[in-house]
Design a protein around this motif. Structure first.
Motif, PDB file in Angstrom:
ATOM      1  N   GLY A   1       0.809  -1.212   0.000  1.00  0.00           N
ATOM      2  CA  GLY A   1       0.000   0.000   0.000  1.00  0.00           C
ATOM      3  C   GLY A   1       0.841   1.260   0.000  1.00  0.00           C
TER       4      GLY A   1
ATOM      5  N   ARG B   1      -3.984  -3.270  11.398  1.00  0.00           N
ATOM      6  CA  ARG B   1      -5.192  -2.858  10.675  1.00  0.00           C
ATOM      7  C   ARG B   1      -5.020  -2.938   9.151  1.00  0.00           C
ATOM      8  N   GLU B   2      -3.787  -3.011   8.667  1.00  0.00           N
ATOM      9  CA  GLU B   2      -3.523  -3.066   7.225  1.00  0.00           C
ATOM     10  C   GLU B   2      -3.163  -4.473   6.740  1.00  0.00           C
TER      11      GLU B   2
END
Length: 134
Positions: free
Chosen positions: A34, A77-78
């Motif tokens: 990301g 969370r990713e």
């Protein structure tokens, strides 16, 4: 005399990552994590990890590339998004560094982790907790 660039501890700033196609390899990893690929810097194409460290992809087409291991501490969370991007890319991930448990993640040290290969065969690792060292 104090220099504003003086640091108080040793820090990794960048490392070169050999690739057959620096753009394809940098975009692959940046996409999974990301992140974004930076602008070329001489023969290097950087992926900024956001912690003051860059992976500088360097094209090496005429020689075999020896597999290296790169481990990334990622926000919990990713993590699921990264696994989803691996699946969307058709890249198999594994629970272990020897790649014997495909399609699974691990729960070592109270976190989650997975291993996968990049286009050049480097063994990449994502983990949400650092290893506990004695």
């Amino acid at each position: 005399m104090t220099d504003e660039h003086t640091i108080s501890t040793v820090q990794l700033n960048h490392t070169a990552v050999y690739a057959r196609d620096r753009r394809a390899s940098a975009e692959f990893l940046a996409g999974i994590l990301g992140l974004e690929v930076g602008r070329p810097f001489g023969p290097f194409l950087p992926v900024d990890l956001g912690s003051g460290v860059t992976l500088d992809y360097y094209e090496k087409r005429d020689e075999p590339i020896q597999s290296q291991h790169y481990a990334f501490l990622v926000p919990d969370r990713e993590f699921d998004g990264m696994i989803a991007r691996l699946e969307a890319a058709g890249t198999t991930y594994y629970a272990d560094p020897n790649h014997t448990d495909p399609g699974h993640t691990n729960d070592w040290f109270g976190g989650r982790g997975a291993y996968f290969e990049d286009p050049d065969g480097h063994n990449m690792e994502i983990m949400t907790r650092p290893y506990v060292r004695p």
